[in-house]
Scaffold this motif. Structure first.
Motif, PDB file in Angstrom:
ATOM      1  N   TYR A   1      -0.425   2.247   5.441  1.00 22.12           N
ATOM      2  CA  TYR A   1       0.507   2.270   4.318  1.00 22.12           C
ATOM      3  C   TYR A   1       1.738   1.412   4.588  1.00 22.12           C
ATOM      4  CZ  TYR A   1       3.248   5.622   7.124  1.00 22.12           C
ATOM      5  OH  TYR A   1       3.982   6.221   8.114  1.00 22.12           O
TER       6      TYR A   1
ATOM      7  N   LYS B   1       0.843  -1.185   0.000  1.00 22.19           N
ATOM      8  CA  LYS B   1       0.000   0.000   0.000  1.00 22.19           C
ATOM      9  C   LYS B   1       0.881   1.240   0.000  1.00 22.19           C
ATOM     10  CE  LYS B   1      -3.911  -2.046   2.498  1.00 22.19           C
ATOM     11  NZ  LYS B   1      -4.779  -1.930   3.707  1.00 22.19           N
TER      12      LYS B   1
ATOM     13  N   THR C   1      -2.712   5.098  -3.588  1.00 23.46           N
ATOM     14  CA  THR C   1      -3.776   6.026  -3.203  1.00 23.46           C
ATOM     15  C   THR C   1      -3.211   7.436  -3.106  1.00 23.46           C
ATOM     16  OG1 THR C   1      -4.916   4.305  -1.928  1.00 23.46           O
ATOM     17  CG2 THR C   1      -5.499   6.605  -1.458  1.00 23.46           C
TER      18      THR C   1
ATOM     19  N   VAL D   1       0.676   5.312  -0.067  1.00 25.51           N
ATOM     20  CA  VAL D   1      -0.180   6.483   0.111  1.00 25.51           C
ATOM     21  C   VAL D   1       0.627   7.726  -0.225  1.00 25.51           C
ATOM     22  CG1 VAL D   1      -1.502   7.871   1.741  1.00 25.51           C
ATOM     23  CG2 VAL D   1      -1.622   5.374   1.854  1.00 25.51           C
TER      24      VAL D   1
ATOM     25  N   LEU E   1      -5.922   5.728   6.818  1.00 24.50           N
ATOM     26  CA  LEU E   1      -5.278   4.950   5.763  1.00 24.50           C
ATOM     27  C   LEU E   1      -4.010   4.308   6.306  1.00 24.50           C
ATOM     28  CD1 LEU E   1      -5.553   7.525   2.827  1.00 24.50           C
ATOM     29  CD2 LEU E   1      -7.143   5.675   3.383  1.00 24.50           C
TER      30      LEU E   1
ATOM     31  N   SER F   1     -11.432   9.138   7.772  1.00 23.24           N
ATOM     32  CA  SER F   1     -10.882   7.818   7.484  1.00 23.24           C
ATOM     33  C   SER F   1      -9.437   7.732   7.936  1.00 23.24           C
ATOM     34  CB  SER F   1     -10.974   7.520   5.983  1.00 23.24           C
ATOM     35  OG  SER F   1     -10.283   8.502   5.222  1.00 23.24           O
TER      36      SER F   1
END
Length: 391
Positions: free
Chosen positions: A103, A3, A31, A5, A101, A99
């Motif tokens: 990473y 992931k 993202t 970010v 997130l 939210s």
């Protein structure tokens, strides 16, 4: 799947996002977190003043990057927790819920914040100020330059580094162009106050000064604006200057969540211009205006630093293929038109930062073609990063 970010969807952020989406197909979830669902480009923004640039040509939406699998979260990052690998995003006007997130890699490219809080009177008289750096305030400045008929225009540049070094000079010369075009230039004084000992970038100041002299523009250097009133500013030497139109660039800094996370004061700490990782965290990188680079803050440096950041992530992921990149660029400074024609001439300069000391060069001739070159250059970047041309 890793992931990644990326906080900030500008030139640096989208440069990294597109590069990693191409190189890590199927191996990474990318993202991008951006405070708006659009990007508003900066380099040609001053030409909105003269009508030589239009908003629609320099605004891009993110929809076409979705084809590459890049995700967009619209909202404001208010906290980063690098020890636990979390990014906190607040609800935005577009309806996103708060939210968190997670990473594996975090890339900080949020750009900068304009902060006039240390200027006495700024909180009360902020509305008197305009600037070409902001999408709305450039339009206010345009209205004032085209509607007022006499007075004094004051343009201000804070201590470097700040975003887009030539912009205060560009604002000054485009103000002269508009007022001359309108036939009211003789009723105005134009004063450029600069907190630096030279206008930026410093190696073009000789040509800037020559042009200012021809245009009858007053240049005041080594003076910071420390106070703003309803119709005046005061500099660090105690000098008071009356204004009718104020175009003051506030000092630059990164968003407060960077400092609060211990990732840097003023700008994000990095290991080197080629290794954009944070000194403490291998999984936190920065690029663009937010990174503490020893270079000017402009679009080319934003993109080039983004490529170095992308290469470092690729290296850590065991990908041998790198993106070719070096810190060297061609730049242009809008110098308006002394005759008042709405056909801006530009000064072209180059900076090779691969050598020490850096090697700057410039063309002493101001040319209309350089203005058109800058437009083509900006449009090419926008098409490459956002996936479509302006119609």
């Amino acid at each position: 799947m890793k992931k990644i970010v990326i906080v900030g969807g500008g030139i640096a952020g989208m440069g990294i996002a597109n590069t990693l989406a191409d190189k890590l197909k199927g191996k990474a979830e990318i993202t991008v977190v951006n405070k708006e669902d659009f990007y508003f480009a900066g380099p040609s923004r001053p030409l909105i003043l003269t009508g030589e640039q239009n908003y629609h040509r320099i605004i891009r939406g993110y929809e076409n990057v979705g084809v590459k699998g890049i995700k967009l979260v619209v909202g404001n990052v208010y906290k980063v927790d690098p020890d636990n690998r979390k990014v906190y995003v607040s609800e935005s006007t577009f309806g996103n819920k708060d939210s968190v997130l997670d990473y594996d890699y975090l890339v900080l490219t949020p750009g900068i914040v304009f902060d006039g809080s240390k200027i006495t009177g700024y909180e009360k008289y902020w509305w008197k100020n305009t600037t070409v750096y902001d999408p709305g305030r450039v339009n206010v400045l345009k209205e004032r330059l085209w509607s007022q008929n006499e007075g004094t225009v004051i343009v201000y540049a804070p201590k470097a580094p700040y975003r887009c070094a030539p912009a205060p000079t560009e604002t000054t010369m485009l103000s002269h162009t508009i007022l001359t075009h309108r036939g009211v230039r003789q009723k105005f004084n134009i004063i450029h106050i600069d907190a630096n000992d030279k206008t930026q970038p410093p190696f073009i100041m000789d040509l800037v000064k020559q042009t200012y002299d021809k245009a009858g523009i007053q240049l005041v250097t080594n003076q910071e604006i420390t106070e703003i009133g309803e119709d005046y500013v005061v500099t660090s030497s105690g000098e008071k200057y009356k204004y009718t139109i104020l175009a003051m660039l506030e000092p630059n800094r990164v968003p407060k969540f960077i400092d609060e996370a211990g990732l840097g004061k003023g700008y994000v700490d990095i290991r080197s211009p080629q290794d954009l990782r944070h000194p403490k965290y291998d999984d936190v990188l920065s690029a663009g205006d937010a990174a503490k680079l020893p270079f000017p803050k402009n679009q080319e440096i934003a993109f080039e630093s983004a490529m170095f950041a992308a290469n470092k992530i690729l290296e850590m992921e065991g990908v041998s293929e790198k993106v070719p990149v070096q810190y060297a660029f061609v730049g242009w400074a809008y110098m308006g038109n002394l005759e008042g024609k709405l056909e801006t001439l530009s000064l072209q300069f180059q900076m090779d930062l691969t050598t020490q000391p850096p090697k700057p060069t410039k063309d002493p001739q101001l040319k209309r073609d350089y203005t058109l070159q800058k437009d083509r250059w900006e449009q090419a970047y926008l098409e490459k990063l956002f996936g479509y041309k302006a119609i």
